[in-house]
Scaffold this motif. Structure first.
Motif, PDB file in Angstrom:
ATOM      1  N   LEU A  54     -10.780 -28.699   2.886  1.00 28.36           N
ATOM      2  CA  LEU A  54     -10.509 -28.818   4.319  1.00 28.36           C
ATOM      3  C   LEU A  54      -9.512 -27.749   4.760  1.00 28.36           C
ATOM      4  N   VAL A  55      -9.775 -27.149   5.897  1.00 38.39           N
ATOM      5  CA  VAL A  55      -8.903 -26.113   6.450  1.00 38.39           C
ATOM      6  C   VAL A  55      -8.422 -26.594   7.811  1.00 38.39           C
ATOM      7  N   GLY A  56      -7.232 -27.160   7.816  1.00 37.81           N
ATOM      8  CA  GLY A  56      -6.638 -27.656   9.062  1.00 37.81           C
ATOM      9  C   GLY A  56      -5.356 -26.919   9.350  1.00 37.81           C
ATOM     10  N   GLN A  57      -5.025 -26.799  10.607  1.00 42.14           N
ATOM     11  CA  GLN A  57      -3.827 -26.041  10.982  1.00 42.14           C
ATOM     12  C   GLN A  57      -2.652 -26.907  11.405  1.00 42.14           C
ATOM     13  N   LEU A  58      -2.908 -28.115  11.846  1.00 39.73           N
ATOM     14  CA  LEU A  58      -1.838 -28.967  12.351  1.00 39.73           C
ATOM     15  C   LEU A  58      -1.047 -29.561  11.203  1.00 39.73           C
ATOM     16  N   GLY A  87     -16.860 -19.253   2.264  1.00 36.99           N
ATOM     17  CA  GLY A  87     -17.630 -20.409   2.722  1.00 36.99           C
ATOM     18  C   GLY A  87     -17.009 -21.072   3.938  1.00 36.99           C
ATOM     19  N   LEU A  88     -16.164 -20.344   4.653  1.00 35.40           N
ATOM     20  CA  LEU A  88     -15.454 -20.921   5.785  1.00 35.40           C
ATOM     21  C   LEU A  88     -16.413 -21.279   6.920  1.00 35.40           C
ATOM     22  N   LYS A  89     -16.315 -22.529   7.369  1.00 36.22           N
ATOM     23  CA  LYS A  89     -17.074 -23.006   8.529  1.00 36.22           C
ATOM     24  C   LYS A  89     -16.106 -23.695   9.478  1.00 36.22           C
ATOM     25  N   GLN A  90     -15.959 -23.124  10.651  1.00 33.00           N
ATOM     26  CA  GLN A  90     -15.009 -23.665  11.626  1.00 33.00           C
ATOM     27  C   GLN A  90     -15.739 -24.607  12.587  1.00 33.00           C
ATOM     28  N   ASN A  91     -15.913 -25.838  12.126  1.00 30.28           N
ATOM     29  CA  ASN A  91     -16.620 -26.842  12.914  1.00 30.28           C
ATOM     30  C   ASN A  91     -15.722 -27.582  13.887  1.00 30.28           C
ATOM     31  N   GLY A  92     -14.416 -27.431  13.724  1.00 25.81           N
ATOM     32  CA  GLY A  92     -13.478 -28.168  14.565  1.00 25.81           C
ATOM     33  C   GLY A  92     -13.125 -29.511  13.949  1.00 25.81           C
ATOM     34  N   ALA A  93     -11.998 -30.060  14.371  1.00 24.37           N
ATOM     35  CA  ALA A  93     -11.541 -31.349  13.848  1.00 24.37           C
ATOM     36  C   ALA A  93     -10.810 -32.135  14.931  1.00 24.37           C
ATOM     37  N   ALA A 110       1.295 -31.018  18.239  1.00 21.51           N
ATOM     38  CA  ALA A 110       0.465 -30.130  19.061  1.00 21.51           C
ATOM     39  C   ALA A 110       1.323 -29.154  19.845  1.00 21.51           C
ATOM     40  N   THR A 111       2.430 -29.643  20.396  1.00 17.92           N
ATOM     41  CA  THR A 111       3.338 -28.772  21.152  1.00 17.92           C
ATOM     42  C   THR A 111       3.921 -27.698  20.245  1.00 17.92           C
ATOM     43  N   SER A 112       4.321 -28.096  19.045  1.00 22.47           N
ATOM     44  CA  SER A 112       4.861 -27.142  18.080  1.00 22.47           C
ATOM     45  C   SER A 112       3.804 -26.119  17.688  1.00 22.47           C
ATOM     46  N   ALA A 113       2.578 -26.582  17.454  1.00 22.45           N
ATOM     47  CA  ALA A 113       1.497 -25.684  17.044  1.00 22.45           C
ATOM     48  C   ALA A 113       1.187 -24.646  18.117  1.00 22.45           C
ATOM     49  N   GLN A 114       1.252 -25.052  19.377  1.00 22.12           N
ATOM     50  CA  GLN A 114       0.956 -24.126  20.471  1.00 22.12           C
ATOM     51  C   GLN A 114       1.965 -22.982  20.531  1.00 22.12           C
ATOM     52  N   LEU A 115       3.163 -23.220  20.042  1.00 23.33           N
ATOM     53  CA  LEU A 115       4.177 -22.164  20.001  1.00 23.33           C
ATOM     54  C   LEU A 115       3.775 -21.038  19.048  1.00 23.33           C
ATOM     55  N   PHE A 116       2.896 -21.353  18.095  1.00 24.02           N
ATOM     56  CA  PHE A 116       2.444 -20.366  17.117  1.00 24.02           C
ATOM     57  C   PHE A 116       1.007 -19.938  17.395  1.00 24.02           C
ATOM     58  N   ASP A 117       0.586 -20.097  18.637  1.00 29.08           N
ATOM     59  CA  ASP A 117      -0.752 -19.672  19.079  1.00 29.08           C
ATOM     60  C   ASP A 117      -1.881 -20.369  18.336  1.00 29.08           C
ATOM     61  N   VAL A 118      -1.651 -21.602  17.931  1.00 26.93           N
ATOM     62  CA  VAL A 118      -2.720 -22.411  17.349  1.00 26.93           C
ATOM     63  C   VAL A 118      -3.495 -23.052  18.493  1.00 26.93           C
ATOM     64  N   ASN A 119      -4.806 -22.940  18.438  1.00 23.57           N
ATOM     65  CA  ASN A 119      -5.664 -23.488  19.480  1.00 23.57           C
ATOM     66  C   ASN A 119      -5.780 -24.998  19.292  1.00 23.57           C
ATOM     67  N   VAL A 120      -5.138 -25.770  20.148  1.00 22.32           N
ATOM     68  CA  VAL A 120      -5.148 -27.228  20.051  1.00 22.32           C
ATOM     69  C   VAL A 120      -5.241 -27.835  21.450  1.00 22.32           C
ATOM     70  N   PRO A 147     -10.303 -26.838  17.578  1.00 24.50           N
ATOM     71  CA  PRO A 147     -11.640 -26.237  17.506  1.00 24.50           C
ATOM     72  C   PRO A 147     -11.822 -25.220  16.384  1.00 24.50           C
ATOM     73  N   GLU A 148     -10.736 -24.662  15.844  1.00 18.39           N
ATOM     74  CA  GLU A 148     -10.865 -23.651  14.798  1.00 18.39           C
ATOM     75  C   GLU A 148     -10.685 -24.216  13.391  1.00 18.39           C
ATOM     76  N   ASP A 149     -10.440 -25.520  13.287  1.00 20.21           N
ATOM     77  CA  ASP A 149     -10.346 -26.148  11.971  1.00 20.21           C
ATOM     78  C   ASP A 149     -11.736 -26.259  11.349  1.00 20.21           C
ATOM     79  N   GLY A 150     -11.768 -26.537  10.077  1.00 21.91           N
ATOM     80  CA  GLY A 150     -13.059 -26.694   9.421  1.00 21.91           C
ATOM     81  C   GLY A 150     -12.903 -26.888   7.935  1.00 21.91           C
ATOM     82  N   GLN A 151     -13.766 -26.252   7.171  1.00 23.17           N
ATOM     83  CA  GLN A 151     -13.673 -26.359   5.726  1.00 23.17           C
ATOM     84  C   GLN A 151     -14.163 -25.067   5.084  1.00 23.17           C
ATOM     85  N   ALA A 152     -13.743 -24.885   3.842  1.00 23.96           N
ATOM     86  CA  ALA A 152     -14.154 -23.716   3.068  1.00 23.96           C
ATOM     87  C   ALA A 152     -14.550 -24.176   1.675  1.00 23.96           C
ATOM     88  N   ASP A 153     -15.184 -23.297   0.942  1.00 22.53           N
ATOM     89  CA  ASP A 153     -15.556 -23.574  -0.440  1.00 22.53           C
ATOM     90  C   ASP A 153     -14.363 -23.225  -1.327  1.00 22.53           C
TER      91      ASP A 153
END
Length: 200
Positions: A54-58, A87-93, A110-120, A147-153
């Motif tokens: 799993l590839v999550g940013q939050l 194998g990255l697929k950004q399906n969103g989470a 979410a507020t903290s993540a937005q400070l680092f330009d994370v799309n949330v 929307p940019e979260d997802g998973q990789a191999d």
């Protein structure tokens, strides 16, 4: 595959999973070119091969969020550099909250993540249902959508990191289990395998 083990080097990384390959790559990238990685069997043969990927940013803290965003961007960058696939697929989470306390925690993250330009995006109950119609929303108060979260191999990510590490000068040795860490005067001075001693 490099066969001859050096007698001396600056750094030895033990373990050829995603963490070990990442450490080796980053050490070499930032100047520690005299780095070797020792894997007891084959790359990814430990816990990495059965990871969820799993590839999550939050994250719970700003530091973890920054590291996760960095990782996502790194995978994309190294795919181009190595011409291998993660194998990255950004399906969103979507992460949902069923209590006021959890919702407040997600909003803070979410507020903290937005400070680092994370799309949330912050979602109310209806928006969650619109995005994921089959969800049972009876106890849901709200949530966030990445929307940019997802998973990789995991194997793919490791191979990409390993190739990138080699391009930076790291030497990787498979089928080379470390049998002993050598210590002198309370300092690690090297490692030992079945057929070899290495001094740092």
């Amino acid at each position: 595959m490099i066969n001859k083990l050096p007698k001396f080097c600056k750094t030895v990384v033990i373990g050829g999973g995603v963490a070990g390959c990442s450490v080796a790559y980053h050490l070499a990238k930032y100047g520690w070119k005299d780095t070797i990685l020792l894997e007891r069997d084959q790359l990814t043969s430990g816990t990495t091969w059965h990871a969820a990927g799993l590839v999550g940013q939050l994250g719970a803290t700003a530091t973890i969020t920054k590291l996760r965003k960095y990782s996502l961007n790194l995978y994309k960058e190294l795919e181009k550099k190595t011409e291998l696939s993660t194998g990255l697929k950004q399906n969103g989470a979507i992460t949902v909250a069923s209590s006021k306390e959890r919702l407040q925690e997600l909003l803070r993250q979410a507020t903290s993540a937005q400070l680092f330009d994370v799309n949330v995006d912050v979602l109310d109950k209806q928006k969650i249902k619109d995005l994921y119609p089959v969800i049972n929303d009876q106890d849901i108060l709200g949530g966030v959508y990445m929307p940019e979260d997802g998973q990789a191999d995991p194997v793919g990510v490791t191979n990409v990191l390993a190739k990138a590490a080699r391009l930076e000068g790291v030497k990787i040795f498979e089928k080379t289990p470390v049998t002993k860490i050598l210590v002198k005067n309370n300092r690690i001075t090297g490692v030992e395998t079945a057929s070899w001693k290495n001094r740092l």
